[in-house]
Design a protein around this motif. Structure first.
Motif, mmCIF file in Angstrom:
data_model
loop_
_atom_site.group_PDB
_atom_site.id
_atom_site.type_symbol
_atom_site.label_atom_id
_atom_site.label_comp_id
_atom_site.label_asym_id
_atom_site.label_seq_id
_atom_site.Cartn_x
_atom_site.Cartn_y
_atom_site.Cartn_z
ATOM 1 N N THR A 45 0.831 -1.205 0.000
ATOM 2 C CA THR A 45 0.000 0.000 0.000
ATOM 3 C C THR A 45 0.867 1.257 0.000
ATOM 4 N N SER A 46 0.212 2.370 -0.299
ATOM 5 C CA SER A 46 0.925 3.653 -0.289
ATOM 6 C C SER A 46 1.393 4.006 1.125
ATOM 7 N N ASP A 47 0.648 3.536 2.145
ATOM 8 C CA ASP A 47 1.080 3.780 3.525
ATOM 9 C C ASP A 47 2.383 3.036 3.837
ATOM 10 N N ASP A 48 2.473 1.793 3.332
ATOM 11 C CA ASP A 48 3.711 1.020 3.539
ATOM 12 C C ASP A 48 4.901 1.747 2.901
ATOM 13 N N ILE A 49 4.685 2.239 1.674
ATOM 14 C CA ILE A 49 5.763 2.938 0.973
ATOM 15 C C ILE A 49 6.152 4.207 1.724
ATOM 16 N N ALA A 50 5.140 4.953 2.171
ATOM 17 C CA ALA A 50 5.410 6.215 2.885
ATOM 18 C C ALA A 50 6.162 5.940 4.192
ATOM 19 N N ARG A 51 5.783 4.849 4.878
ATOM 20 C CA ARG A 51 6.426 4.516 6.162
ATOM 21 C C ARG A 51 7.910 4.173 5.949
ATOM 22 N N LEU A 52 8.190 3.407 4.901
ATOM 23 C CA LEU A 52 9.589 3.058 4.636
ATOM 24 C C LEU A 52 10.395 4.267 4.166
ATOM 25 N N ARG A 53 9.755 5.111 3.387
ATOM 26 C CA ARG A 53 10.452 6.331 2.951
ATOM 27 C C ARG A 53 10.859 7.170 4.157
ATOM 28 N N ALA A 54 9.940 7.299 5.100
ATOM 29 C CA ALA A 54 10.250 8.081 6.305
ATOM 30 C C ALA A 54 11.347 7.388 7.115
ATOM 31 N N LEU A 55 11.302 6.036 7.157
ATOM 32 C CA LEU A 55 12.294 5.292 7.942
ATOM 33 C C LEU A 55 13.710 5.544 7.428
ATOM 34 N N TYR A 56 13.869 5.590 6.100
ATOM 35 C CA TYR A 56 15.200 5.806 5.505
ATOM 36 C C TYR A 56 15.449 7.285 5.176
ATOM 37 N N GLY A 57 14.551 8.162 5.591
ATOM 38 C CA GLY A 57 14.767 9.592 5.402
ATOM 39 C C GLY A 57 14.582 10.057 3.975
ATOM 40 N N LEU A 58 13.947 9.230 3.129
ATOM 41 C CA LEU A 58 13.793 9.586 1.722
ATOM 42 C C LEU A 58 12.592 10.494 1.471
ATOM 43 N N ASP A 59 11.848 10.835 2.536
ATOM 44 C CA ASP A 59 10.711 11.742 2.373
ATOM 45 C C ASP A 59 11.137 13.204 2.490
ATOM 46 N N LYS A 60 12.433 13.423 2.780
ATOM 47 C CA LYS A 60 12.926 14.802 2.912
ATOM 48 C C LYS A 60 13.500 15.278 1.585
ATOM 49 N N THR A 61 13.797 16.588 1.519
ATOM 50 C CA THR A 61 14.405 17.114 0.291
ATOM 51 C C THR A 61 15.820 16.550 0.150
ATOM 52 N N ILE A 62 16.353 16.632 -1.070
ATOM 53 C CA ILE A 62 17.665 16.053 -1.324
ATOM 54 C C ILE A 62 18.754 16.780 -0.532
ATOM 55 N N VAL A 63 18.566 18.086 -0.345
ATOM 56 C CA VAL A 63 19.555 18.849 0.438
ATOM 57 C C VAL A 63 19.535 18.403 1.894
ATOM 58 N N GLU A 64 18.319 18.239 2.440
ATOM 59 C CA GLU A 64 18.210 17.765 3.830
ATOM 60 C C GLU A 64 18.809 16.372 3.981
ATOM 61 N N GLN A 65 18.501 15.506 3.015
ATOM 62 C CA GLN A 65 19.044 14.149 3.060
ATOM 63 C C GLN A 65 20.566 14.166 3.060
ATOM 64 N N PHE A 66 21.134 15.053 2.218
ATOM 65 C CA PHE A 66 22.597 15.089 2.106
ATOM 66 C C PHE A 66 23.252 15.494 3.425
ATOM 67 N N PHE A 67 22.729 16.547 4.025
ATOM 68 C CA PHE A 67 23.383 17.024 5.256
ATOM 69 C C PHE A 67 23.116 16.084 6.442
ATOM 70 N N ILE A 68 21.972 15.412 6.445
ATOM 71 C CA ILE A 68 21.737 14.392 7.480
ATOM 72 C C ILE A 68 22.745 13.253 7.318
ATOM 73 N N TRP A 69 22.910 12.825 6.057
ATOM 74 C CA TRP A 69 23.870 11.735 5.795
ATOM 75 C C TRP A 69 25.298 12.179 6.113
ATOM 76 N N LEU A 70 25.655 13.419 5.707
ATOM 77 C CA LEU A 70 27.015 13.907 5.921
ATOM 78 C C LEU A 70 27.336 14.038 7.416
ATOM 79 N N SER A 71 26.349 14.510 8.184
ATOM 80 C CA SER A 71 26.588 14.622 9.628
ATOM 81 C C SER A 71 26.745 13.243 10.250
ATOM 82 N N GLY A 72 25.996 12.270 9.718
ATOM 83 C CA GLY A 72 26.170 10.891 10.202
ATOM 84 C C GLY A 72 27.550 10.350 9.877
#
Length: 335
Positions: A45-72
């Motif tokens: 379902t779309s809820d399953d997809i949305a939940r996994l996207r949030a789990l891996y941080g893929l629901d954020k903008t690409i810039v946010e994802q980059f700096f979250i990953w870089l800080s990690g």
């Protein structure tokens, strides 16, 4: 001067790593394919997809994802593999020793083959021996490493099956290793049965990687030797009664080897990059093989982690070669 050179190279290294991180992060995110959709079974379902996207941080903008990953990354946290559900850094460190062992063995082979043929070619310059070495070097250089791999599989894996053509070690063997450096640890433990089994799996991919590099080393070192052999101090050594072999080994080789040293360092980085395809060809359980699986599975955190580790290896090797060259070259030490 040497310290200043080191600091400049260190700064360049950090900028290079940041640039690689940016490029890789952007490229693999704009590439077609949805890693979350690949993880879920048909009918998710779309809820399953949305939940996994949030789990891996893929629901954020690409810039946010980059700096979250870089800080990690700055904290030593490279994220979690999407396909394997394991810590990326642990996966990378688990496979990296296999790739390093393969690359080091290939480098030793390339230096041994290239150095020997270069000395022989310089000693026999102008003869049929030198012409034969030039022809063999041209053939070794013109054929890419993966094609050498296919030739070796056909020759020594199928027609004369004396080597293993798949994997890193035979599964039925007892593996008492505490590190992932199997070959070096088997030598330290004096488990030569394991050493031989590991070499039977490693030799063909190592030869495939080594042959093109050996050809480059042979041609460059031979040319350098031929130039040095005409210098006055070398001629003087001949007048003193040294044989041509002694002249090359004792007088000419040290100075002639300096340009080759730089080349070997630079080419070693390309050799590590070449393991990606060769490891896949031989199903060798190294980091390169894992990189291809990560790309196929669109495993974004794992791709980012592997590429960044490869890039770190490249810049560290180049830094080491640069410093070694500066130490060996008196003109650079004086600035």
């Amino acid at each position: 001067m040497l310290l200043q050179r080191f600091l400049i190279r260190l700064l360049t290294m950090l900028i290079t790593l940041f640039g690689v991180a940016v490029v890789v992060f952007v490229v693999i995110r704009v590439a077609p394919g949805d890693p979350i959709a690949m993880m879920l079974p048909p009918g998710a379902t779309s809820d399953d997809i949305a939940r996994l996207r949030a789990l891996y941080g893929l629901d954020k903008t690409i810039v946010e994802q980059f700096f979250i990953w870089l800080s990690g990354v700055a904290r030593g946290d490279f994220g979690t593999s999407i396909s394997l559900r394991q810590d990326v850094l642990g996966l990378v460190f688990n496979r990296l020793p296999a790739t390093l062992e393969l690359a080091i063995v290939a480098l030793v082979m390339a230096v041994a083959i290239g150095g020997t043929t270069a000395i022989l070619g310089a000693r026999e310059r102008g003869t049929a021996v030198e012409a034969g070495i030039d022809i063999a070097s041209g053939a070794a250089l013109s054929i890419p490493d993966f094609l050498w791999g296919l030739v070796l599989i056909l020759l020594f894996g199928v027609l004369v099956p004396i080597f293993d053509i798949s994997g890193r070690v035979s599964p039925q063997l007892d593996l008492p290793f505490v590190t992932q450096f199997y070959l070096f640890e088997s030598l330290l433990r004096l488990r030569f049965d394991l050493t031989w089994d590991l070499l039977k799996h490693m030799l063909m991919p190592a030869i495939a990687l080594a042959l093109p590099l050996a050809a480059i080393i042979s041609q460059l070192l031979k040319q350098s030797l031929k130039e040095v052999l005409d210098l006055d101090y070398v001629v003087l050594a001949r007048v003193k009664g040294f044989s041509e072999t002694q002249v090359i080994l004792r007088e000419a080789l040290k100075n002639a080897a300096l340009p080759t040293l730089t080349l070997v360092g630079v080419q070693f980085t390309f050799l590590i990059g070449g393991t990606v395809i060769v490891e896949r060809l031989f199903s060798y359980e190294g980091l390169g093989n894992m990189a291809i699986d990560a790309v196929i599975n669109r495993d974004l955190p794992l791709i980012q982690g592997i590429v960044l580790v490869f890039a770190l290896l490249f810049v560290l090797i180049n830094l080491a070669v640069d410093m070694m060259y500066a130490l060996l070259n008196p003109r650079l030490r004086r600035g």
